[in-house]
Scaffold this active site. Structure first.
Site, PDB file in Angstrom:
ATOM      1  N   ASN A   1       2.300 -54.672   2.491  1.00 43.58           N
ATOM      2  CA  ASN A   1       2.416 -56.330   2.892  1.00 43.58           C
ATOM      3  C   ASN A   1       2.299 -56.408   4.079  1.00 43.58           C
ATOM      4  O   ASN A   1       2.438 -57.217   5.055  1.00 43.58           O
ATOM      5  CB  ASN A   1       2.569 -56.649   2.313  1.00 43.58           C
ATOM      6  CG  ASN A   1       3.083 -58.324   2.586  1.00 43.58           C
ATOM      7  OD1 ASN A   1       2.632 -59.380   1.815  1.00 43.58           O
ATOM      8  ND2 ASN A   1       4.334 -58.256   2.660  1.00 43.58           N
TER       9      ASN A   1
ATOM     10  N   ASP B   1       1.202 -65.411   1.934  1.00 45.07           N
ATOM     11  CA  ASP B   1       1.047 -64.418   2.773  1.00 45.07           C
ATOM     12  C   ASP B   1       2.413 -64.118   3.199  1.00 45.07           C
ATOM     13  O   ASP B   1       2.506 -62.703   3.090  1.00 45.07           O
ATOM     14  CB  ASP B   1       0.283 -64.737   4.069  1.00 45.07           C
ATOM     15  CG  ASP B   1      -0.183 -63.894   4.422  1.00 45.07           C
ATOM     16  OD1 ASP B   1      -0.370 -62.931   4.283  1.00 45.07           O
ATOM     17  OD2 ASP B   1      -1.416 -64.745   5.415  1.00 45.07           O
TER      18      ASP B   1
ATOM     19  N   ASP C   1      -1.691 -58.487   8.966  1.00 44.25           N
ATOM     20  CA  ASP C   1      -2.980 -59.318   8.752  1.00 44.25           C
ATOM     21  C   ASP C   1      -4.023 -58.382   9.176  1.00 44.25           C
ATOM     22  O   ASP C   1      -4.515 -57.523   9.565  1.00 44.25           O
ATOM     23  CB  ASP C   1      -2.646 -59.747   9.928  1.00 44.25           C
ATOM     24  CG  ASP C   1      -3.990 -60.535  10.881  1.00 44.25           C
ATOM     25  OD1 ASP C   1      -4.962 -61.297   9.613  1.00 44.25           O
ATOM     26  OD2 ASP C   1      -4.708 -61.047  11.791  1.00 44.25           O
TER      27      ASP C   1
ATOM     28  N   ASP D   1       2.391 -52.862  -4.440  1.00 43.13           N
ATOM     29  CA  ASP D   1       3.794 -53.498  -4.056  1.00 43.13           C
ATOM     30  C   ASP D   1       2.637 -55.110  -3.353  1.00 43.13           C
ATOM     31  O   ASP D   1       2.593 -55.556  -2.800  1.00 43.13           O
ATOM     32  CB  ASP D   1       4.790 -53.273  -3.305  1.00 43.13           C
ATOM     33  CG  ASP D   1       6.103 -53.561  -3.611  1.00 43.13           C
ATOM     34  OD1 ASP D   1       6.434 -54.493  -3.875  1.00 43.13           O
ATOM     35  OD2 ASP D   1       6.321 -54.110  -1.476  1.00 43.13           O
TER      36      ASP D   1
ATOM     37  N   HIS E   1       1.441 -61.569  -1.479  1.00 45.25           N
ATOM     38  CA  HIS E   1       1.349 -61.507  -0.293  1.00 45.25           C
ATOM     39  C   HIS E   1       0.969 -61.169   0.214  1.00 45.25           C
ATOM     40  O   HIS E   1       0.770 -61.197   1.383  1.00 45.25           O
ATOM     41  CB  HIS E   1       2.860 -61.267  -0.542  1.00 45.25           C
ATOM     42  CG  HIS E   1       3.740 -61.449  -1.129  1.00 45.25           C
ATOM     43  ND1 HIS E   1       4.617 -63.110  -1.422  1.00 45.25           N
ATOM     44  CD2 HIS E   1       4.467 -61.357  -2.262  1.00 45.25           C
ATOM     45  CE1 HIS E   1       5.430 -63.841  -1.603  1.00 45.25           C
ATOM     46  NE2 HIS E   1       5.616 -62.494  -2.970  1.00 45.25           N
TER      47      HIS E   1
ATOM     48  N   GLU F   1       1.625 -55.429  -8.670  1.00 46.85           N
ATOM     49  CA  GLU F   1       2.639 -56.699  -8.902  1.00 46.85           C
ATOM     50  C   GLU F   1       2.688 -57.598  -8.454  1.00 46.85           C
ATOM     51  O   GLU F   1       2.715 -57.998  -7.179  1.00 46.85           O
ATOM     52  CB  GLU F   1       4.533 -56.399  -7.796  1.00 46.85           C
ATOM     53  CG  GLU F   1       5.412 -56.724  -8.272  1.00 46.85           C
ATOM     54  CD  GLU F   1       6.089 -56.619  -6.838  1.00 46.85           C
ATOM     55  OE1 GLU F   1       7.297 -56.897  -7.722  1.00 46.85           O
ATOM     56  OE2 GLU F   1       6.349 -56.137  -5.616  1.00 46.85           O
TER      57      GLU F   1
ATOM     58  N   GLY G   1      19.845 -67.188 -31.989  1.00 44.67           N
ATOM     59  CA  GLY G   1      19.087 -67.446 -33.275  1.00 44.67           C
ATOM     60  C   GLY G   1      17.409 -68.024 -32.776  1.00 44.67           C
ATOM     61  O   GLY G   1      16.602 -68.717 -33.657  1.00 44.67           O
TER      62      GLY G   1
END
Length: 527
Positions: free
Chosen positions: A140, A230, A238, A267, A271, A297, A336
């Protein structure tokens, strides 16, 4: 002393001679008497956030591999071993994709985890025992640039990245990546401001913010966090830039061949461009071949965008089941709570073949970005729910198996019995599954085995008082005596002539019942 170049070449040749281990085998509907039941497969995340920055982690993993394989770990997700911003960096602060601890850059040759030579030695050991290795691919962004560059930007609202809050202006951005220690080995591509679309720091005035390159837009093929997901951190790559796309696809091809990985954890896929993720996977399939496994992810609590993301991929991409982990956390902290709803609105419920299930990872452990605590008593229940049922591909966390270091240290979870739960999956969690989800605070299920893996098992758990369930394990087991492999259940259970037994579990705990004469019972407690 041996020439390191000759040694690296020798290790790579040895890796190429081994069989490739990729995606886990699916348990089909084949005739079990003629076709063996595929083994259950389990992944280990082979690190936690606070492992020592001693450059010895590849060696630690290498020494552990044989024992991990013996208890049922088949694939190892290793940390992002590309050169980071410093020798202490965990790899998510990535600097150079092509430096795996080979070049003197950013404070040294080795990464936090060790040298490339040690990485390759670990890979050889994994291949020798038949363990696959998944690389943690951080695609990324880039961090720790070599120089600043002048570029025109606009500032955007951090809470709504689509909202511009300034006129265009120039900043000094850390976006010059020349990789002087590596030169042009493996790749001649250098990165400059044209290869990014955003950053978060202006070196001219030391001001932080979210700055989008004026001539560019955020990708439209990302999640909707903060209006547009992004931009996440550092210099944002990019993927409309053709040089970027070609370089990263070449890297994917290179690393598969260079160290012999069998898959990748991608990863932060929400994004960066989903279109590029597809191109990247298709490129590896076309030019490398093999049945590589890819898990993304995409960390959101709502299962709907996860399901839609998977359905747009023909490859069979998997995603981590974040909604299930959030269910575990919520249920563990609610007095509970209704256990029968544990799988409600989860990925494993709607896309079981694409769900990688987990209880904790490096981001959800205490002190990290998406800290999601699960009460200690519930951790073994959660692991039983991902390891011993038919659906999902379970991922065990290094910190749960070996303990966590750092500011929030903790011992191995599950009272040191996690390896036994993994082994129970490998040996006994096969065949028909019948659920006894009939009371809110005590649930159970039976796995009845297959002709070639006939032993089966029973799991009973409670989040309140001690409890028990009368359950049918089948007439083939009549007369058998079953005991709890964890040692937390009470005594023994005798299976009656009709194949029923009454199986107890402890207060706020879990019991895993198996025939005391079942093959493999002597293998427990060995890790």
């Amino acid at each position: 002393m041996a020439d390191p170049i000759i040694l690296l070449s020798s290790l790579k040749r040895k890796l190429l001679s081994f069989k490739h281990f990729g995606r886990p085998a699916a348990e089909g509907k084949a005739n079990r008497e003629r076709n063996p039941t595929p083994d259950n497969v389990t992944m280990l995340q082979g690190f936690e956030w606070n492992i020592p920055a001693d450059q010895k982690h590849w060696k630690r993993l290498a020494s552990a591999i044989a024992g991990l394989k013996a208890v049922g770990i088949d694939n190892l997700w290793i940390p992002p071993g590309c050169k980071a911003s410093s020798p202490r960096g965990n790899g998510y602060d990535i600097y150079d994709l092509y430096d795996l601890g080979e070049f003197d850059q950013k404070g040294g040759v080795a990464t936090k985890f060790g040298t490339k030579e040690e990485l390759l030695e670990m890979m050889v050991i994994a291949n020798e025992v038949g363990m696959g290795v998944y690389w943690d691919a951080v695609l990324n962004h880039k961090a720790a640039a070599d120089s600043t560059e002048t570029c025109s930007v606009v500032e955007v609202d951090p809470k709504d990245r689509n909202k511009v809050i300034s006129k265009p202006f120039q900043i000094e951005a850390w976006m010059g990546f020349d990789f002087p220690g590596r030169g042009e080995k493996y790749s001649s591509q250098k990165y400059h401001w044209q290869h990014f679309n955003g950053t978060d720091f202006n070196a001219a005035n030391s001001k932080t913010g979210i700055y989008r390159i004026h001539s560019k837009q955020w990708s439209e093929f990302v999640g909707d966090e903060n209006g547009n997901a992004d931009y996440m951190m550092f210099s944002n790559v990019d993927y409309t830039n053709e040089e970027v796309k070609q370089d990263v696809k070449r890297w994917g091809e290179w690393i598969c061949r260079e160290i012999g990985i069998s898959g990748m954890r991608l990863d932060a896929v929400q994004h960066y461009s989903e279109v590029f993720v597809r191109e990247f996977i298709n490129h590896i399939e076309r030019y490398v071949g093999g049945d590589h496994f890819f898990v993304g992810e995409f960390w959101v609590g709502d299962v709907k965008p996860l399901k839609k993301y998977i359905e747009r991929f023909s490859h069979g991409l998997s995603l981590f089941d974040a909604p299930l982990l959030y269910n575990f956390s919520r249920i563990s902290k609610t007095r509970g709570a209704d256990l029968t709803k544990v799988f409600r609105h989860t990925l494993v419920a709607v896309k079981p073949k694409n769900a990688v299930t987990l209880v904790m990872n490096h981001d959800t452990q205490l002190g990290q970005t998406v800290e999601t605590p699960i009460k200690d008593f519930f951790v073994p229940l959660a692991y039983a729910l991902i390891l011993l049922r038919a659906d999902g591909y379970p991922c065990v966390f290094y910190g749960d198996l070996y303990g966590i270091q750092g500011e929030h240290p903790s011992p191995p979870s599950c009272g040191g019995k996690l390896a036994d739960l993994v082994l129970a999956r490998k040996l006994y969690a096969y065949g028909q599954q019948e659920d006894y989800f009939d009371t809110p605070n005590c649930i159970a299920w039976v796995r009845r085995g297959t002709p070639d893996k006939p032993d089966g098992l029973v799991v009973v758990m409670s989040n309140t008082k001690a409890n028990k369930k009368k359950m049918l394990v089948g007439e083939t087991h009549r007369g058998e005596t079953w005991t709890d492999i964890l040692g937390w259940g009470l005594g023994e259970v005798k299976v009656d002539e009709e194949g029923y037994g009454v199986f107890p579990c402890p207060r706020a705990g879990v019991a895993v019942w198996i025939n005391r004469e079942a093959e493999g019972r002597d293998r427990f407690g060995k890790l």
